[in-house]
Design a protein around this motif. Structure first.
Motif, PDB file in Angstrom:
ATOM      1  N   VAL A  93       0.904  -1.098   0.005  1.00 46.59           N
ATOM      2  CA  VAL A  93       0.177  -0.073  -0.185  1.00 46.59           C
ATOM      3  C   VAL A  93       0.882   1.306  -0.110  1.00 46.59           C
ATOM      4  O   VAL A  93       1.746   1.533   0.861  1.00 46.59           O
ATOM      5  CB  VAL A  93      -0.853   0.103   1.161  1.00 46.59           C
ATOM      6  CG1 VAL A  93      -1.713   1.214   1.187  1.00 46.59           C
ATOM      7  CG2 VAL A  93      -1.694  -1.106   1.339  1.00 46.59           C
ATOM      8  N   GLU A  94       0.595   2.234  -1.132  1.00 39.72           N
ATOM      9  CA  GLU A  94       1.457   3.244  -0.790  1.00 39.72           C
ATOM     10  C   GLU A  94       0.154   4.538  -0.657  1.00 39.72           C
ATOM     11  O   GLU A  94      -0.735   4.505  -1.404  1.00 39.72           O
ATOM     12  CB  GLU A  94       1.920   3.829  -2.301  1.00 39.72           C
ATOM     13  CG  GLU A  94       2.723   5.140  -2.329  1.00 39.72           C
ATOM     14  CD  GLU A  94       3.403   5.595  -3.683  1.00 39.72           C
ATOM     15  OE1 GLU A  94       4.538   5.368  -3.569  1.00 39.72           O
ATOM     16  OE2 GLU A  94       2.701   5.641  -4.514  1.00 39.72           O
ATOM     17  N   VAL A  95       0.609   5.300   0.194  1.00 38.96           N
ATOM     18  CA  VAL A  95      -0.423   6.256   0.635  1.00 38.96           C
ATOM     19  C   VAL A  95      -0.093   7.555  -0.202  1.00 38.96           C
ATOM     20  O   VAL A  95       0.963   8.101   0.436  1.00 38.96           O
ATOM     21  CB  VAL A  95      -0.811   6.311   2.109  1.00 38.96           C
ATOM     22  CG1 VAL A  95      -1.776   7.821   2.391  1.00 38.96           C
ATOM     23  CG2 VAL A  95      -1.322   5.079   2.654  1.00 38.96           C
ATOM     24  N   VAL A 115       3.428  -0.800   3.998  1.00 36.92           N
ATOM     25  CA  VAL A 115       3.145   0.650   3.590  1.00 36.92           C
ATOM     26  C   VAL A 115       4.141   1.476   3.252  1.00 36.92           C
ATOM     27  O   VAL A 115       5.311   1.710   4.089  1.00 36.92           O
ATOM     28  CB  VAL A 115       2.279   1.194   5.060  1.00 36.92           C
ATOM     29  CG1 VAL A 115       1.662   2.610   4.618  1.00 36.92           C
ATOM     30  CG2 VAL A 115       1.102   0.233   5.267  1.00 36.92           C
ATOM     31  N   SER A 116       3.902   2.358   2.339  1.00 34.81           N
ATOM     32  CA  SER A 116       4.963   3.483   2.085  1.00 34.81           C
ATOM     33  C   SER A 116       4.004   4.800   1.787  1.00 34.81           C
ATOM     34  O   SER A 116       2.840   4.631   1.690  1.00 34.81           O
ATOM     35  CB  SER A 116       5.730   3.151   1.072  1.00 34.81           C
ATOM     36  OG  SER A 116       4.903   2.923  -0.149  1.00 34.81           O
ATOM     37  N   LEU A 117       4.695   5.861   1.761  1.00 32.57           N
ATOM     38  CA  LEU A 117       4.289   7.405   1.468  1.00 32.57           C
ATOM     39  C   LEU A 117       4.624   7.755   0.350  1.00 32.57           C
ATOM     40  O   LEU A 117       6.002   7.474  -0.062  1.00 32.57           O
ATOM     41  CB  LEU A 117       4.562   8.308   2.489  1.00 32.57           C
ATOM     42  CG  LEU A 117       3.810   8.318   4.122  1.00 32.57           C
ATOM     43  CD1 LEU A 117       4.425   9.133   4.887  1.00 32.57           C
ATOM     44  CD2 LEU A 117       2.304   8.490   3.770  1.00 32.57           C
ATOM     45  N   ALA A 118       3.960   8.779  -0.283  1.00 34.77           N
ATOM     46  CA  ALA A 118       4.480   9.635  -1.283  1.00 34.77           C
ATOM     47  C   ALA A 118       3.574  10.892  -1.165  1.00 34.77           C
ATOM     48  O   ALA A 118       2.601  10.988  -0.570  1.00 34.77           O
ATOM     49  CB  ALA A 118       3.964   9.166  -2.770  1.00 34.77           C
ATOM     50  N   THR A 119       4.379  11.904  -1.673  1.00 31.24           N
ATOM     51  CA  THR A 119       3.781  13.426  -1.590  1.00 31.24           C
ATOM     52  C   THR A 119       4.296  14.236  -2.710  1.00 31.24           C
ATOM     53  O   THR A 119       5.044  13.870  -3.376  1.00 31.24           O
ATOM     54  CB  THR A 119       4.103  13.992  -0.098  1.00 31.24           C
ATOM     55  OG1 THR A 119       3.528  14.910   0.057  1.00 31.24           O
ATOM     56  CG2 THR A 119       5.682  14.355  -0.060  1.00 31.24           C
TER      57      THR A 119
END
Length: 297
Positions: A93-95, A115-119
């Protein structure tokens, strides 16, 4: 005369599925957002039950990773439940978050394996970043939360969209690298949503070339499209059909065939920087420029 039955169509299943779970966002991004999201927008017509069903169907079909996007995905009241269901189904899952505000329990969720993040980050100054987002204080908040994510050891990748004259894109890239972000991707703005000028219409030339094969998207009203940027190419609906039915339909096959193929490059099948299993750092794009998922957001 005997008519032979039509051969079953093999589903055209992407490796990654973008789920646009809400149109609500604290920011407005007046020259950028392809969703035309904002503080007064809603969460769409898909229920949490609908999203969980789609996630289970995606996992059964062989999708490996989902990206939760909006709007601001974390504002959806079922956000945590949706993430946990995807993890239970064995999906990465990338948020994709603007990181304007991060709840304490969300930090704990972002730290979970898988889980990972992107912004998005638009400039190294308050004025430059806030002009793009339409929200005073967004630069300071996003920068602080990027630093916090790095401190917690959370995987994060950052996209910079070059949209305004004098935006200090290269300075923003240098700042992010100095902070310790290892995946930084610069993209041009795509002519979709708020970025459309005058009477011009969106074109498949705005897409990365792997849409509908490497990636696909489900929008907040259940519409399935080749990606969140390719929202002008509806390929079906999951509120009244299964994901498999959409991916085996002639309409979906025709949409996939209509998108110009990507030029050969060192990246994997996703429409953005390669995922963990591929080592990271690659980009995909039409001709010689890449598309960061959420690039117009």
């Amino acid at each position: 005369m005997t008519i032979a039955p039509e051969a079953p169509t093999t589903p055209l299943v992407p490796s990654r599925l973008e789920l646009e779970i809400t149109n609500r966002c604290q920011l407005t991004c007046p020259t950028l957002c392809f969703v035309k999201a904002g503080p007064t927008q809603g969460h769409g017509t898909m229920t949490v039950k609908d999203w969980k069903r789609v996630i289970s169907e995606a996992a059964a079909l062989g999708v490996k990773k989902i990206q939760l996007i909006g709007g601001e995905a974390t504002l959806h009241p079922g956000f945590v439940e949706i993430v946990e269901h995807a993890l239970d189904e064995g999906l990465k899952v990338e948020v994709f978050s603007n990181l304007f505000r991060v709840r304490r329990d969300h930090w704990t969720l972002f730290e979970r394996p898988g889980v990972s993040l992107a912004t998005s980050y638009h400039a190294d100054t308050d004025e430059g970043h806030d002009e793009v987002t339409g929200r005073e204080g967004s630069h300071a908040a996003t920068r602080a939360n990027i630093i916090e994510a790095l401190r917690r050891g959370i995987r994060i990748r950052v996209g910079i969209v070059d949209v305004l004259d004098g935006q200090r894109v290269e300075e923003a890239r240098a700042e992010l690298l100095a902070l310790g972000v290892t995946q930084v991707h610069v993209d041009r703005v795509r002519a979709v949503g708020n970025a459309v000028k005058g009477e011009s219409l969106p074109s498949t030339s705005e897409l990365c070339g792997r849409c509908a094969t490497g990636t696909a998207a489900v929008l907040a009203d259940g519409t399935v499209t080749p990606c969140v940027i390719g929202r002008f190419l509806p390929g079906g609906q999951v509120q009244d059909a299964t994901l498999e039915r959409v991916f085996t339909s002639s309409q979906w096959q025709q949409i996939a065939a209509s998108i110009p193929a990507a030029h050969a490059d060192p990246c994997g099948p996703d429409c953005g920087p390669n995922d963990d299993s591929q080592g990271g750092g690659g980009t995909c794009g039409p001709a010689d420029d890449g598309v960061f998922p959420g690039a117009a957001h």
